[in-house]
Design an enzyme around this catalytic site. Structure first.
Site, PDB file in Angstrom:
ATOM      1  N   ALA A   1       0.820  -1.092  -0.144  1.00 43.62           N
ATOM      2  CA  ALA A   1       0.056  -0.008   0.037  1.00 43.62           C
ATOM      3  C   ALA A   1       0.814   1.276  -0.042  1.00 43.62           C
ATOM      4  CB  ALA A   1      -0.955  -0.128   1.063  1.00 43.62           C
TER       5      ALA A   1
ATOM      6  N   GLN B   1       0.410  -6.576  -3.373  1.00 42.44           N
ATOM      7  CA  GLN B   1      -0.661  -6.626  -2.537  1.00 42.44           C
ATOM      8  C   GLN B   1      -1.915  -5.616  -2.780  1.00 42.44           C
ATOM      9  OE1 GLN B   1       1.525  -7.626   1.607  1.00 42.44           O
ATOM     10  NE2 GLN B   1       2.894  -6.412   0.390  1.00 42.44           N
TER      11      GLN B   1
ATOM     12  N   SER C   1       4.687  -3.183   4.703  1.00 39.97           N
ATOM     13  CA  SER C   1       5.227  -3.406   6.231  1.00 39.97           C
ATOM     14  C   SER C   1       5.885  -4.938   6.175  1.00 39.97           C
ATOM     15  CB  SER C   1       4.123  -2.990   7.257  1.00 39.97           C
ATOM     16  OG  SER C   1       3.097  -4.123   6.935  1.00 39.97           O
TER      17      SER C   1
ATOM     18  N   CYS D   1     -23.122 -19.565  -6.938  1.00 42.79           N
ATOM     19  CA  CYS D   1     -23.239 -19.969  -8.436  1.00 42.79           C
ATOM     20  C   CYS D   1     -21.949 -19.794  -9.452  1.00 42.79           C
ATOM     21  CB  CYS D   1     -24.404 -19.733  -9.084  1.00 42.79           C
ATOM     22  SG  CYS D   1     -24.390 -17.830  -9.634  1.00 42.79           S
TER      23      CYS D   1
ATOM     24  N   CYS E   1     -29.140 -15.671  -8.806  1.00 46.42           N
ATOM     25  CA  CYS E   1     -29.451 -16.822  -8.141  1.00 46.42           C
ATOM     26  C   CYS E   1     -29.810 -16.611  -6.596  1.00 46.42           C
ATOM     27  CB  CYS E   1     -28.190 -17.866  -8.090  1.00 46.42           C
ATOM     28  SG  CYS E   1     -27.099 -17.388  -7.012  1.00 46.42           S
TER      29      CYS E   1
ATOM     30  N   HIS F   1      -3.825 -10.046  -3.988  1.00 46.10           N
ATOM     31  CA  HIS F   1      -4.874  -9.925  -3.214  1.00 46.10           C
ATOM     32  C   HIS F   1      -6.245  -9.226  -3.781  1.00 46.10           C
ATOM     33  CE1 HIS F   1      -1.807  -9.102   0.652  1.00 46.10           C
ATOM     34  NE2 HIS F   1      -1.867 -10.385   0.308  1.00 46.10           N
TER      35      HIS F   1
END
Ligand code: APR
Length: 247
Positions: free
Chosen positions: A21, A99, A190, A128, A151, A117
């Site tokens: 990030a 990420q 990090s 479904c 669905c 991610h």
């Protein structure tokens, strides 16, 4: 140190990059664990999870709409562009395992990106398997409806939430890239979240490791070069020096 790092970068043939990030904060997207990070807000941290999605989808989507959907209208910064330049201008083989779900590496022009991610382009029905464009999710939310599948299931964004596992193909691809590279960049993360933080341990013994992160990480002692500086300022400078004959 910068000159020696530039020399190592100039000599590199295959560059693998792990980003987090922190590489997007200069584009206006907050990170997660810095003092102003998103996870400082407990209700956010507890709402953007797999269990909240399945048990309280309205609560999940309240925060998802407020905090994550706006990321689709944001521009890459100098750090994203410098990585793309390594490939486009300097002809290096560059592979980015990120990420981040913001799509800014691709927007900057990086051609090899593994989104560990997930991303904000599509969503799918866990019941479904039907796939939806994120625009349909956004439309439902704008109409104050919980995004529902034909669905009857609740549509889930293709983002890896706490409690979800990573896409196996994406994970294997990222590991292979780390093993192939002779230089590894680790930028704006990090390195506290697994399994992403184990990726740099897959690197070759003879590869160089360059960490660029405002705060110290647990891997700093393993690195050849560590810069506790803003990625959007340092990376363009570092890559820009590949042109220069003199330092
Ligand atoms: N330049 C360099 N480093 C920066 C910058 C910047 N402009 N801005 C922030 N940083 C650093 C911070 O000091 C921090 O150490 O980036 C790091 C971001 O760390 P986190 O907030 O923990 O984010 P990240 O490592 O990407 O988190 C990993 O955790 O919450 C999950 O799924 C989420 O993908 C995320 C994962």
């Amino acid at each position: 140190m910068l000159a020696r790092c530039v020399e190592r970068l100039r000599a590199a043939r295959k560059i693998a990059v792990l980003t987090g990030a922190g590489i997007s904060t200069e584009s206006g997207i907050p990170d997660f664990r810095s003092p102003n990070g998103l996870w400082q807000r407990r209700e956010v941290r507890e709402s953007i999870t797999r269990s909240c999605f399945f048990h309280q989808p309205e609560r999940f989507y309240r925060y998802f709409q407020e905090l994550f959907l706006p990321w689709t209208d944001i521009e890459p910064n100098g750090a994203h562009r410098a990585l793309a330049q390594l490939e486009q201008k300097y002809g290096k083989w560059v592979a980015v395992a990120t990420q981040n779900i913001d799509g800014l590496h691709q927007a900057a022009g990086s051609s090899q990106v593994a989104e560990l991610h997930g991303h904000l382009r599509t969503a799918a029905c866990p019941d479904c398997g039907a796939v939806y464009d994120m625009a349909e999710v956004r439309q439902a939310l704008d109409q104050k409806r919980t995004p529902a599948c034909e669905c009857g299931g609740v549509i889930k964004p293709d983002v890896v939430l706490f409690g979800d596992s990573l896409d196996p193909d994406t994970w294997v691809k990222a590991q292979v890239w780390m093993q192939q590279a002779d230089l590894i960049f680790c930028i704006g993360t990090s390195l506290t979240v697994t399994p992403a933080n184990t990726l740099i341990d897959r690197r070759r013994r003879d590869s160089a490791l360059i960490i660029i992160n405002l705060e110290p990480t647990a891997w700093d002692d393993d690195a050849d070069f560590v810069f506790h500086e803003k990625a959007g300022e340092l990376l363009p400078r570092l890559v820009g020096q590949l042109d220069g004959q003199f330092f």
